[in-house]
Design an enzyme around this catalytic site. Structure first.
Site, PDB file in Angstrom:
ATOM      1  CD  GLU A   1     -21.991 -58.396 -52.805  1.00  0.00           C
ATOM      2  OE1 GLU A   1     -21.611 -57.263 -53.142  1.00  0.00           O
ATOM      3  OE2 GLU A   1     -22.802 -59.051 -53.485  1.00  0.00           O
TER       4      GLU A   1
ATOM      5  CG  HIS B   1     -15.918 -56.875 -58.415  1.00  0.00           C
ATOM      6  ND1 HIS B   1     -15.994 -57.500 -57.177  1.00  0.00           N
ATOM      7  CD2 HIS B   1     -17.144 -56.980 -58.959  1.00  0.00           C
ATOM      8  CE1 HIS B   1     -17.219 -57.961 -57.012  1.00  0.00           C
ATOM      9  NE2 HIS B   1     -17.927 -57.662 -58.076  1.00  0.00           N
ATOM     10  CG  ASP B   2     -19.008 -54.479 -56.649  1.00  0.00           C
ATOM     11  OD1 ASP B   2     -19.089 -54.444 -57.895  1.00  0.00           O
ATOM     12  OD2 ASP B   2     -19.502 -55.402 -55.965  1.00  0.00           O
TER      13      ASP B   2
ATOM     14  CG  ASP C   1     -18.322 -63.806 -57.928  1.00  0.00           C
ATOM     15  OD1 ASP C   1     -19.023 -63.242 -57.083  1.00  0.00           O
ATOM     16  OD2 ASP C   1     -17.181 -63.415 -58.265  1.00  0.00           O
TER      17      ASP C   1
ATOM     18  CG  ASP D   1     -23.250 -61.404 -56.962  1.00  0.00           C
ATOM     19  OD1 ASP D   1     -22.364 -60.554 -56.823  1.00  0.00           O
ATOM     20  OD2 ASP D   1     -24.326 -61.193 -57.573  1.00  0.00           O
TER      21      ASP D   1
HETATM   22  C1  GLC Z   1     -22.664 -57.834 -56.536  1.00  0.00           C
HETATM   23  C2  GLC Z   1     -21.422 -57.749 -57.381  1.00  0.00           C
HETATM   24  C3  GLC Z   1     -21.556 -56.615 -58.339  1.00  0.00           C
HETATM   25  C4  GLC Z   1     -22.730 -56.888 -59.230  1.00  0.00           C
HETATM   26  C5  GLC Z   1     -23.987 -57.175 -58.415  1.00  0.00           C
HETATM   27  C6  GLC Z   1     -25.008 -57.854 -59.262  1.00  0.00           C
HETATM   28  O1  GLC Z   1     -22.838 -56.734 -55.734  1.00  0.00           O
HETATM   29  O2  GLC Z   1     -20.305 -57.634 -56.558  1.00  0.00           O
HETATM   30  O3  GLC Z   1     -20.412 -56.410 -59.101  1.00  0.00           O
HETATM   31  O4  GLC Z   1     -22.960 -55.777 -60.053  1.00  0.00           O
HETATM   32  O5  GLC Z   1     -23.763 -58.056 -57.334  1.00  0.00           O
HETATM   33  O6  GLC Z   1     -24.634 -59.169 -59.535  1.00  0.00           O
END
Ligand code: GLC
Ligand code: CA
Length: 566
Positions: free
Chosen positions: A262, A339-340, A98, A204
């Site tokens: 992402e 993980h989200d 990440d 991220d």
């Molecule tokens: C992304 C991650 C998430 C995190 C957010 C802030 O969406 O996948 O888990 O809380 O960014 O870094």
């Protein structure tokens, strides 16, 4: 089409904290990942995405970073990271990490300096605005923008006497990418990790690096807290693509690495091309969120049974829209969960009546699709949503903010049910390795509570059964990565068969001379189907016996393949 290692990869995401605890302190760690590399090798995945292990106060599971170039001692040391890279590479497994560009922790030295000295260079690394004041003279946020974590996108710093922007938690101040010095610092971070030997990044929250420069209130309707969930104020804005061009030039150019952005938060396939067009984009792929909630559950606090039903037609439409939109210009990444998100067998399958069938059907549907597939740790054994009976067990800043706000409207039981259904905590429980105490994850009580069904759902129990979710997943990966599989499933064409069918998810993969048919039943009932007679050899079924000619049993998945020499 150009062939690359990452088009031929099968990805596997690992959340270090809950994967495997090697030193028995209840927390997963880097040496725990090393200990399981042979397992991952025999599973057949080829690319590991390792979640954040950087120095962090762990307000948001490590996405709040206090030193981008150091390791959180709870996970290990830099030497462990080097060892992990070497051991993975020795087994032919690539590693991406990440890369968190949008924010730091409020405990990062830059932010500490920024608060203490408003005239420091670090102050300009963050986004500051003067307060507005209410009638009683109390400071109020400069705009009505909501954060992603159920509160304001601004937090007040007493010392600075100003608000700083934070689209996630208040311990995660947003970085100011308009500042060229900040950009150079972050680019140096990325280069350093690549120099250390990693194979790329999942970038991220990258859609948010540019913010609407006007900083005006949103016109969208506001919630009870007076906040508007208006992601357009800080998502996919034009300046972002200037930053990414620079990033490509100073970090990525000349390197054979993989980058995946992402880009949830409403990015369309057309917008995705700005990130991942094979000529002009900075990244190789994007992760969209559009297919993750094709039922009625998203954000719904009180539901009916109908809300649980997967809208199979919509699911196919979303994939088709992305495939069409990306066309030949960008390579897709496909996944069910990360993980989200809640666990996919709970989200789109039936973990109670058809656990094995529905979990393996979902793997068949995913692993033969077009685009690089990503599994999430535990998905290969069909791990489920949590059975937690107290909100205290949900250790997550997003949940905490939400609970605070929802208590005025909902009962404790309603909130609990909502979180058990939708929360990302569902994906953050200890990996279920065996039926031993604590699911074989650790020998002491883990920091995150193990789900009770580990006694039945675990890796050890599934190793020997040829028809377990684990072994079926293995077979599907082998099929994808076989010689004919690469021609068809990696580089072949794609089309949905009967896209309007309300229950079946069926598709055809093809080259000029070969083809494969993948048929998946998304229902707990037997559903009739028909395919052409000359569909080739029957190569996969997630049931152990042959079944019916013209119908799929509950959550059945079958694959036929017609190869050149058959
Ligand atoms: C992304 C991650 C998430 C995190 C957010 C802030 O969406 O996948 O888990 O809380 O960014 O870094
Ligand atoms: Ca540990």
């Amino acid at each position: 089409m150009e062939k690359t290692w990452w088009k031929e990869a099968v990805g596997y995401q690992i959340l270090p904290k809950t994967f495997y605890d090697s030193n028995h302190d209840g927390i997963g760690d880097l040496r725990g990942i090393i200990a399981k590399l042979d397992y991952l090798k025999t599973l057949g995945v080829t690319l590991l995405w390792i979640g954040p292990f950087y120095a962090s106060p762990m307000d948001d599971n490590g996405y709040d970073v206090s030193d981008f170039l150091d390791v959180n001692p709870m996970f290990g040391t830099l030497a462990d990271v080097r060892e992990l890279i070497a051991q993975a590479h020795r087994r032919g497994l690539r590693i991406i990490l990440d890369l968190i560009l949008n924010h730091t922790s409020d405990e990062h030295p830059w932010f500490i300096e920024a608060c203490a000295h408003p005239d420091s260079p670090e102050h300009a690394f963050y986004i500051w605005k003067d307060p507005r004041y209410d009638a009683a003279g109390r400071p109020q946020p400069p705009t009505n923008w909501a954060s992603f974590f159920a509160d304001s996108a601004w937090a007040y710093d007493e010392q600075a006497g100003q608000y700083y922007m934070k689209i996630f938690s208040r311990k995660m101040p947003d970085l100011n990418w308009a500042n060229p010095i900040l950009r150079q610092r972050m680019e140096a971070v990325a280069r350093q990790w690549l120099d250390m030997g990693i194979d790329g990044f999942r970038v991220d929250a990258v859609a948010h690096l540019a913010r609407d420069p006007e900083f005006q209130d949103s016109e969208l309707p506001v919630n009870a807290q007076g906040l508007a969930a208006d992601w357009s104020k800080f998502s996919n804005l034009p300046a972002l693509f200037d930053y990414l061009r620079e990033f490509k030039q100073t970090v990525l150019s000349g390197r054979d690495c993989l980058t995946i952005g992402e880009v949830g938060g409403g990015a369309s396939p057309q917008m995705a091309l700005n990130y991942a067009d094979k000529e002009t984009g900075a990244f190789n792929m994007v992760f969209t969120f559009d297919h993750c909630w094709c039922n009625g559950l998203e954000g719904k606090e009180i539901i009916t049974e109908a809300d649980r039903r997967v809208d199979v037609r919509q699911l196919k439409q979303v994939f088709a829209r992305w495939y069409d939109g990306l066309g030949e210009r960008a390579w897709p990444a496909v996944y069910w969960m990360n993980h989200d998100l809640p666990r996919v067998v709970s989200q789109y399958g039936d973990p109670i009546r058809y656990h094995r069938e529905s979990a393996s059907m979902l793997e068949a549907a995913l692993l033969l699709m077009k685009g690089t597939p990503f599994l999430y740790n535990g998905e290969e054994i069909g791990m489920t949503n949590v059975d937690y009976s107290s909100l205290e067990d949900f250790h997550d800043v997003w949940v905490a903010n939400y609970v605070k706000e929802a208590r005025s409207r909902l009962s404790e039981e309603q909130i609990l049910e909502y979180e058990r259904r939708t929360s990302r905590v569902n994906a953050r429980t200890p990996m279920q390795w065996s039926a031993e105490a604590y699911a074989g994850f650790s020998t002491v009580e883990p920091a995150e509570k193990v789900i009770g069904n580990y006694r039945e759902i675990n890796v050890a129990a599934q190793q020997t059964d040829p028809c377990s979710v684990l072994n079926l997943t293995r077979r599907l990966i082998q099929l994808r990565l076989s010689a004919v599989g690469k021609r068809l499933f990696v580089y072949g064409g794609f089309e949905f068969v009967e896209p309007e069918h309300p229950d079946l998810f069926m598709y055809r993969r093809f080259t000029a001379t070969e083809e494969a048919w993948v048929v998946c039943n998304f229902r707990g009932e037997t559903i009739p189907f028909s395919l052409p007679e000359d569909r080739g050899e029957y190569v996969f079924d997630n049931y152990s016996d042959p079944g019916f000619a013209g119908a799929l049993r509950p959550y059945e998945a079958r694959v036929w393949l017609r190869r050149e020499d058959s």
